[in-house]
Design an enzyme around this catalytic site. Structure first.
Site, PDB file in Angstrom:
ATOM      1  N   ARG A   1       0.879  -1.171   0.000  1.00  0.00           N
ATOM      2  CA  ARG A   1       0.000   0.000   0.000  1.00  0.00           C
ATOM      3  C   ARG A   1       0.912   1.214   0.000  1.00  0.00           C
ATOM      4  O   ARG A   1       1.982   1.192   0.612  1.00  0.00           O
ATOM      5  CB  ARG A   1      -0.927  -0.039   1.209  1.00  0.00           C
ATOM      6  CG  ARG A   1      -1.882  -1.234   1.117  1.00  0.00           C
ATOM      7  CD  ARG A   1      -3.121  -1.076   1.965  1.00  0.00           C
ATOM      8  NE  ARG A   1      -4.210  -1.888   1.437  1.00  0.00           N
ATOM      9  CZ  ARG A   1      -4.438  -3.160   1.772  1.00  0.00           C
ATOM     10  NH1 ARG A   1      -3.651  -3.777   2.609  1.00  0.00           N
ATOM     11  NH2 ARG A   1      -5.467  -3.812   1.250  1.00  0.00           N
TER      12      ARG A   1
ATOM     13  N   SER B   1      -9.763  -9.553  -5.219  1.00  0.00           N
ATOM     14  CA  SER B   1     -10.424  -9.236  -3.946  1.00  0.00           C
ATOM     15  C   SER B   1     -11.076 -10.499  -3.424  1.00  0.00           C
ATOM     16  O   SER B   1     -11.963 -11.048  -4.080  1.00  0.00           O
ATOM     17  CB  SER B   1     -11.487  -8.165  -4.167  1.00  0.00           C
ATOM     18  OG  SER B   1     -12.383  -8.146  -3.079  1.00  0.00           O
TER      19      SER B   1
ATOM     20  N   ASP C   1     -13.095 -10.659  -1.165  1.00  0.00           N
ATOM     21  CA  ASP C   1     -14.458 -10.336  -0.703  1.00  0.00           C
ATOM     22  C   ASP C   1     -15.524 -10.478  -1.791  1.00  0.00           C
ATOM     23  O   ASP C   1     -16.710 -10.425  -1.493  1.00  0.00           O
ATOM     24  CB  ASP C   1     -14.521  -8.887  -0.202  1.00  0.00           C
ATOM     25  CG  ASP C   1     -13.659  -8.676   1.027  1.00  0.00           C
ATOM     26  OD1 ASP C   1     -13.245  -9.680   1.618  1.00  0.00           O
ATOM     27  OD2 ASP C   1     -13.408  -7.516   1.387  1.00  0.00           O
TER      28      ASP C   1
ATOM     29  N   MET D   1     -13.889 -12.530   6.733  1.00  0.00           N
ATOM     30  CA  MET D   1     -13.604 -11.227   6.140  1.00  0.00           C
ATOM     31  C   MET D   1     -14.815 -10.698   5.366  1.00  0.00           C
ATOM     32  O   MET D   1     -15.731 -11.443   5.054  1.00  0.00           O
ATOM     33  CB  MET D   1     -12.380 -11.310   5.247  1.00  0.00           C
ATOM     34  CG  MET D   1     -11.094 -11.369   6.065  1.00  0.00           C
ATOM     35  SD  MET D   1      -9.636 -11.220   5.041  1.00  0.00           S
ATOM     36  CE  MET D   1      -8.371 -11.079   6.297  1.00  0.00           C
ATOM     37  N   GLY D   2     -14.778  -9.426   5.030  1.00  0.00           N
ATOM     38  CA  GLY D   2     -15.876  -8.792   4.311  1.00  0.00           C
ATOM     39  C   GLY D   2     -16.313  -7.534   5.028  1.00  0.00           C
ATOM     40  O   GLY D   2     -17.305  -7.529   5.744  1.00  0.00           O
TER      41      GLY D   2
ATOM     42  N   ARG E   1      -6.912 -15.368   3.339  1.00  0.00           N
ATOM     43  CA  ARG E   1      -6.243 -14.742   2.219  1.00  0.00           C
ATOM     44  C   ARG E   1      -5.183 -15.645   1.586  1.00  0.00           C
ATOM     45  O   ARG E   1      -4.807 -15.471   0.435  1.00  0.00           O
ATOM     46  CB  ARG E   1      -5.510 -13.506   2.752  1.00  0.00           C
ATOM     47  CG  ARG E   1      -5.771 -12.287   2.013  1.00  0.00           C
ATOM     48  CD  ARG E   1      -5.062 -11.120   2.629  1.00  0.00           C
ATOM     49  NE  ARG E   1      -5.991 -10.051   2.876  1.00  0.00           N
ATOM     50  CZ  ARG E   1      -6.726  -9.469   1.954  1.00  0.00           C
ATOM     51  NH1 ARG E   1      -6.643  -9.839   0.699  1.00  0.00           N
ATOM     52  NH2 ARG E   1      -7.558  -8.517   2.264  1.00  0.00           N
TER      53      ARG E   1
ATOM     54  N   ILE F   1     -19.901 -35.512 -12.162  1.00  0.00           N
ATOM     55  CA  ILE F   1     -18.577 -34.872 -12.186  1.00  0.00           C
ATOM     56  C   ILE F   1     -18.161 -34.549 -13.615  1.00  0.00           C
ATOM     57  O   ILE F   1     -17.344 -33.674 -13.839  1.00  0.00           O
ATOM     58  CB  ILE F   1     -17.493 -35.725 -11.486  1.00  0.00           C
ATOM     59  CG1 ILE F   1     -17.155 -36.976 -12.282  1.00  0.00           C
ATOM     60  CG2 ILE F   1     -17.884 -36.066 -10.068  1.00  0.00           C
ATOM     61  CD1 ILE F   1     -15.802 -37.555 -11.901  1.00  0.00           C
TER      62      ILE F   1
ATOM     63  N   MET G   1     -11.329 -38.220 -15.938  1.00  0.00           N
ATOM     64  CA  MET G   1     -12.656 -38.704 -16.336  1.00  0.00           C
ATOM     65  C   MET G   1     -13.344 -37.636 -17.184  1.00  0.00           C
ATOM     66  O   MET G   1     -12.738 -36.639 -17.543  1.00  0.00           O
ATOM     67  CB  MET G   1     -13.483 -39.002 -15.092  1.00  0.00           C
ATOM     68  CG  MET G   1     -13.023 -40.251 -14.376  1.00  0.00           C
ATOM     69  SD  MET G   1     -14.064 -40.534 -12.930  1.00  0.00           S
ATOM     70  CE  MET G   1     -13.560 -42.188 -12.503  1.00  0.00           C
TER      71      MET G   1
ATOM     72  N   GLN H   1     -13.886 -38.695  -8.030  1.00  0.00           N
ATOM     73  CA  GLN H   1     -15.323 -38.689  -7.697  1.00  0.00           C
ATOM     74  C   GLN H   1     -15.609 -38.400  -6.233  1.00  0.00           C
ATOM     75  O   GLN H   1     -16.675 -37.904  -5.900  1.00  0.00           O
ATOM     76  CB  GLN H   1     -15.927 -40.061  -8.025  1.00  0.00           C
ATOM     77  CG  GLN H   1     -16.198 -40.236  -9.489  1.00  0.00           C
ATOM     78  CD  GLN H   1     -16.705 -41.620  -9.795  1.00  0.00           C
ATOM     79  OE1 GLN H   1     -16.114 -42.613  -9.362  1.00  0.00           O
ATOM     80  NE2 GLN H   1     -17.773 -41.697 -10.541  1.00  0.00           N
TER      81      GLN H   1
HETATM   82  P1  ADP Z   1      -7.248  -2.538  -2.694  1.00  0.00           P
HETATM   83  O1  ADP Z   1      -6.673  -2.317  -4.045  1.00  0.00           O
HETATM   84  O2  ADP Z   1      -7.096  -3.953  -2.248  1.00  0.00           O
HETATM   85  O3  ADP Z   1      -8.638  -1.985  -2.581  1.00  0.00           O
HETATM   86  P2  ADP Z   1      -6.234  -0.231  -1.191  1.00  0.00           P
HETATM   87  O4  ADP Z   1      -7.554   0.434  -1.125  1.00  0.00           O
HETATM   88  O5  ADP Z   1      -5.406  -0.237   0.023  1.00  0.00           O
HETATM   89  O6  ADP Z   1      -6.329  -1.762  -1.651  1.00  0.00           O
HETATM   90  O7  ADP Z   1      -5.425   0.457  -2.362  1.00  0.00           O
HETATM   91  C1  ADP Z   1      -4.103   0.048  -2.684  1.00  0.00           C
HETATM   92  C2  ADP Z   1      -3.283   1.241  -3.084  1.00  0.00           C
HETATM   93  O8  ADP Z   1      -3.866   1.870  -4.228  1.00  0.00           O
HETATM   94  C3  ADP Z   1      -3.215   2.342  -2.042  1.00  0.00           C
HETATM   95  O9  ADP Z   1      -2.207   2.103  -1.077  1.00  0.00           O
HETATM   96  C4  ADP Z   1      -2.856   3.530  -2.896  1.00  0.00           C
HETATM   97  O10 ADP Z   1      -1.482   3.556  -3.195  1.00  0.00           O
HETATM   98  C5  ADP Z   1      -3.611   3.269  -4.180  1.00  0.00           C
HETATM   99  N1  ADP Z   1      -4.883   4.019  -4.173  1.00  0.00           N
HETATM  100  C6  ADP Z   1      -6.043   3.650  -3.629  1.00  0.00           C
HETATM  101  N2  ADP Z   1      -7.002   4.580  -3.825  1.00  0.00           N
HETATM  102  C7  ADP Z   1      -6.419   5.580  -4.523  1.00  0.00           C
HETATM  103  C8  ADP Z   1      -6.851   6.830  -5.051  1.00  0.00           C
HETATM  104  N3  ADP Z   1      -8.117   7.238  -4.914  1.00  0.00           N
HETATM  105  N4  ADP Z   1      -5.959   7.590  -5.701  1.00  0.00           N
HETATM  106  C9  ADP Z   1      -4.699   7.197  -5.874  1.00  0.00           C
HETATM  107  N5  ADP Z   1      -4.228   6.034  -5.394  1.00  0.00           N
HETATM  108  C10 ADP Z   1      -5.053   5.225  -4.738  1.00  0.00           C
END
Ligand code: ADP
Length: 750
Positions: free
Chosen positions: A82, A158, A160, A202-203, A294, A525, A568, A660
């Site tokens: 991130r 994702s 989720d 998660m979710g 995950r 199957i 199969m 199976q």
């Molecule tokens: P995901 O992609 O799993 O939803 P995040 O929401 O943490 O995960 O986003 C991953 C990265 O994408 C963030 O750390 C950031 O660098 C970039 N990012 C997310 N939203 C924005 C945005 N609105 N503008 C620019 N970069 C963004």
């Protein structure tokens, strides 16, 4: 286009990155994307560690072999991160500069809605960033003129499954595998101690995992953000658990999505649910599954879909659309859709939840999804609503029989039929031992609690079997129908079951007992049943095959080896084809595609060239059991061994019955519920309307549909060879395209 031609093309450069939360299947997507791009003539780069890597300039060129042997790995081999810096324009300016340094103006982002929003932000600003970089001399004017636009394609990673506009996101099925495995394990300890467990999954903004896990495991309760419980939920839940214990329920699993909320939009986590139960005299245990969901090996479905998503992203970029697009699954087909629209709808659903508008969030999930919420509410009960107290009233009686060979997931279908029918005031006669029981008259009236724990069992708890025709069968069955006073019959089974039902329908003139509605539900199957793109059991079988292939491949140490694996499928190539796609096999031989000796010889030469050229250690060939009458698995193994020269030796593996058996996969359990619900609903309607039709049910383009029996004549006999195009026929092209580098393919073919 020939491989040689594609090698000569220079389509520019594509960069690929994984970003945000990791998800099993990202590597398969990466492989699909990298190899499709190389095949199409692009230069390919990986951006390591997400947007932070892009800002730092962690960019490296990728070649064909760099994505070998990763399809089966969880997580992402190119790293993810991130990046707060990327949210700032200054960070994106650095990112743009690093892209242009490598002449990259096409970007594939595999990530969640955050990552995709980031990509869209970069695309929107790109011309301005280019101007600024050119003005400061960071890039040349010529570079600025060549790369004014940034083109984006995305694949949603994702667990989720929360992207609007796509029925699937990368990793969601594997996460469900982790959850359902854990729930099955918890069930055995909960059973022993008669315990209540609260399991948090998660979710944050989406109840998909919780809902599907509840349906697959047979949970006694489920809290999801889209359907908050009533104000007095704690009293209702306690009463429900206490009633359950009185009714003989030994296992109470309560599934809570991490984003669950109460009706007043207050967070409702596992600890709060526990506290409420403890206050009311119940002592539950909490299990928070956390990051286990995950991680791990991607499921077969995730590997297939992610690979196809990867290939689709390159198609999007090659198409040259200025609008950013993402690969999505709609109606069981993969295609592109607008990134900004999908993200906007996803965000809107998230915002609706944050502001407490669960109705809007639920509406965003769609009618089918909400139907599953209601089905879960019925299935989790401990007794039918408004249970009939007057035993004298004649109730509608539906018979259910499971016919054919074992297919995992059948028990979830029977469980759904029993509970949904009882909930509607009907009765269900469970016919034992399959067609044999139908003839011998073995059956019992089922009760609500009987199938309580059936979801996790493979095979058929009612007993199944293959129909062996004998003189006088139909008369015996008619006698039993009369004695049982059946109003309708549901046959869950393979083609043998369908044929048996066809006989009953045909014999209506002689036996008026058969003049009742009958519905066939696909369970095999082989996934070869008419009018359905899916049949119960095929996903478990596919996972069994892919598991076995993983093990077989791991067994190679230093030797260079090619495996010929026989699956199969009878005359349907689905299992072979999907297994090849999911395991990155080089070749896949199916009954649908004509095979000649020349084809095989070409393949041997090509594979030998691939071994000769590189550091390849294993080759993989998947052959459906009936791919060809003469070119048997033995023959193919011998041919590859002989003509492959010293490049590799060959081993063969006929997987047989292990395909199976086994614990049903989440997809098989959930789809079984879906199909069975539809069958019961239509059965009860037909009975109520006095329509004694014959029907077969299928899943077509993601929808459950009911076909009239007369439509069967449009389909060829699945147990006889017939070369035909299937809905997944294009997968075979993808398998070949991604297996061996085009330049080696060209040198191997003469
Ligand atoms: P995901 O992609 O799993 O939803 P995040 O929401 O943490 O995960 O986003 C991953 C990265 O994408 C963030 O750390 C950031 O660098 C970039 N990012 C997310 N939203 C924005 C945005 N609105 N503008 C620019 N970069 C963004």
């Amino acid at each position: 286009m020939s491989a040689k031609k594609s090698m000569l093309r220079d389509r520019g450069a594509i960069a690929i990155m994984t970003s945000g939360g990791d998800a099993p299947g990202m590597n398969a997507c990466l492989r699909g994307c990298v190899r499709s791009a190389l095949e199409a003539g692009f230069k390919v780069f990986a951006i390591l560690e997400g947007y932070q890597g892009l800002i730092n300039g962690d960019i490296k060129e990728l070649h064909w072999d760099d994505v070998s042997n990763i399809i089966q790995l969880g997580g992402t081999v190119i790293g993810t991160a991130r990046s707060a810096e990327f949210r700032e324009r200054s960070g994106r300016l650095k990112a743009a500069r690093n892209l242009l340094e490598h002449n990259i103006d096409k970007l594939v982002v595999i990530g969640g809605d955050g990552s995709l929003s980031g990509a869209e932000a970069l695309r929107a600003e790109f011309p301005g960033l280019v101007d600024e970089l050119a003005a400061t001399g960071a890039i040349t004017q010529e570079c600025a003129a060549r790369h004014r636009e940034l083109f984006i394609a995305g694949a949603v990673g994702s667990i989720d499954n929360d992207m609007a506009g796509s029925d699937y996101t990368i990793g969601a099925d594997s996460a469900l595998h982790r959850i359902v495995d854990a729930l099955d394990a918890i069930t055995s300890t909960a059973y022993s101690h008669q315990r209540t467990f609260i399991i948090e999954v998660m979710g944050r903004n989406c109840g998909h995992l919780a809902l599907m896990a509840a349906l697959a495991s047979g949970a006694a309760g489920c809290f999801i953000p889209e359907a908050p419980p009533p104000e007095n939920w704690a009293d209702v839940l306690c009463e429900h658990i206490a009633d359950g214990v009185r009714a003989g329920r030994r296992v109470n699993l309560i599934i809570a999505a991490e984003g669950a909320r109460d009706i007043n939009n207050n967070k409702l986590d596992a600890q709060q649910i526990k506290n409420a139960l403890v206050q009311r005299g119940i002592d539950p245990r909490i299990t928070i599954l956390g990051h286990v969901q995950r991680g791990g090996v991607p499921s077969a479905y995730d590997r297939c879909m992610s690979t196809l998503f990867g290939a689709e992203t390159v198609k999007i970029l090659a198409g040259g659309s200025c609008e950013s697009q993402i690969a999505v699954l709609q109606q069981n087909r993969i295609g592109p859709t607008s990134l900004s629209q999908a993200v906007a709808k996803t965000r809107a659903a998230g915002q609706a939840l944050a502001s407490g508008d669960s109705h809007a969030a639920a509406a965003a999930r769609g009618d089918e999804w909400m139907r599953m919420v209601n089905i879960q509410k019925t299935l989790m009960r401990i007794a039918p609503p408004n249970e009939q107290t007057t035993p004298d009233t004649r109730r509608t009686r539906i018979g259910v029989v499971t016919a054919g060979r074992a297919a995992s997931g059948v028990n979830s279908a029977v469980r759904t039929i029993i509970r949904m029918a009882l909930a509607s005031g009907a009765e269900v006669l469970g016919i034992e031992e399959g067609p044999a029981g139908l003839i011998a008259g073995k059956a019992h009236l089922t009760g609500w609690m009987e199938p309580e724990l059936w979801n996790a069992f493979g095979g058929s708890r009612l007993g199944a079997g293959v129909y062996r025709e004998k003189h006088g069968d139909l008369t015996a069955i008619a006698g039993n129908f009369r004695r049982w006073q059946l109003d309708g019959l549901i046959v869950i089974g393979d083609w043998g079951g369908y044929k048996l039902m066809g006989k009953l329908l045909k014999a209506r003139k002689r036996h008026k007992e058969f003049d009742i509605p009958m519905i066939a539900l696909p369970a095999s199957i082989n996934n070869d049943l008419p009018g359905s793109e899916y049949s119960i059991g095929c996903d478990t079988a596919l996972n069994n095959i892919v598991d076995a292939i993983d093990k077989i491949r791991n067994s190679t140490d230093t030797a260079k080896r090619t495996y010929v694996v026989e699956t199969m499928g009878r005359y349907c190539g689905y299992l072979a084809c999907c297994a090849a796609l999911a395991s990155g096999a080089e070749y896949c031989y199916t009954p649908e595609k004509p095979l000649s000796l020349d084809d095989l010889r070409n393949d041997v030469r090509e594979l030998a060239a691939a071994f000769h050229a590189g550091n390849r250690h294993t080759g993989l060939i998947i052959r459906n059991e009936n791919a060809h009458d003469e070119y048997t698995t033995d023959f193919i193994a011998t041919l590859f061994e002989g003509d492959g020269g010293d490049e590799f030796d060959v081993r063969k593996a006929v997987l047989g019955p292990l395909q199976q058996g086994g614990t049903p996969s989440p997809i098989d359990r959930i789809q079984a519920v879906r199909l069975a619900y539809f069958a019961v609903r239509n059965m009860l309607e037909s009975i109520a309307m006095g329509v004694a039709g014959g029907y077969f049910i299928g899943s077509v383009k993601g929808e459950v549909v009911m076909h009239n029996w007369s439509q069967l004549r449009h389909y060829s006999d699945p147990w006889r060879r017939s070369v035909s195009k299937r809905w997944y026929s294009d997968y075979e092209k993808v398998i070949r395209r991604l297996a061996i580098a085009p330049e080696i393919r060209a040198s191997g073919r003469r």
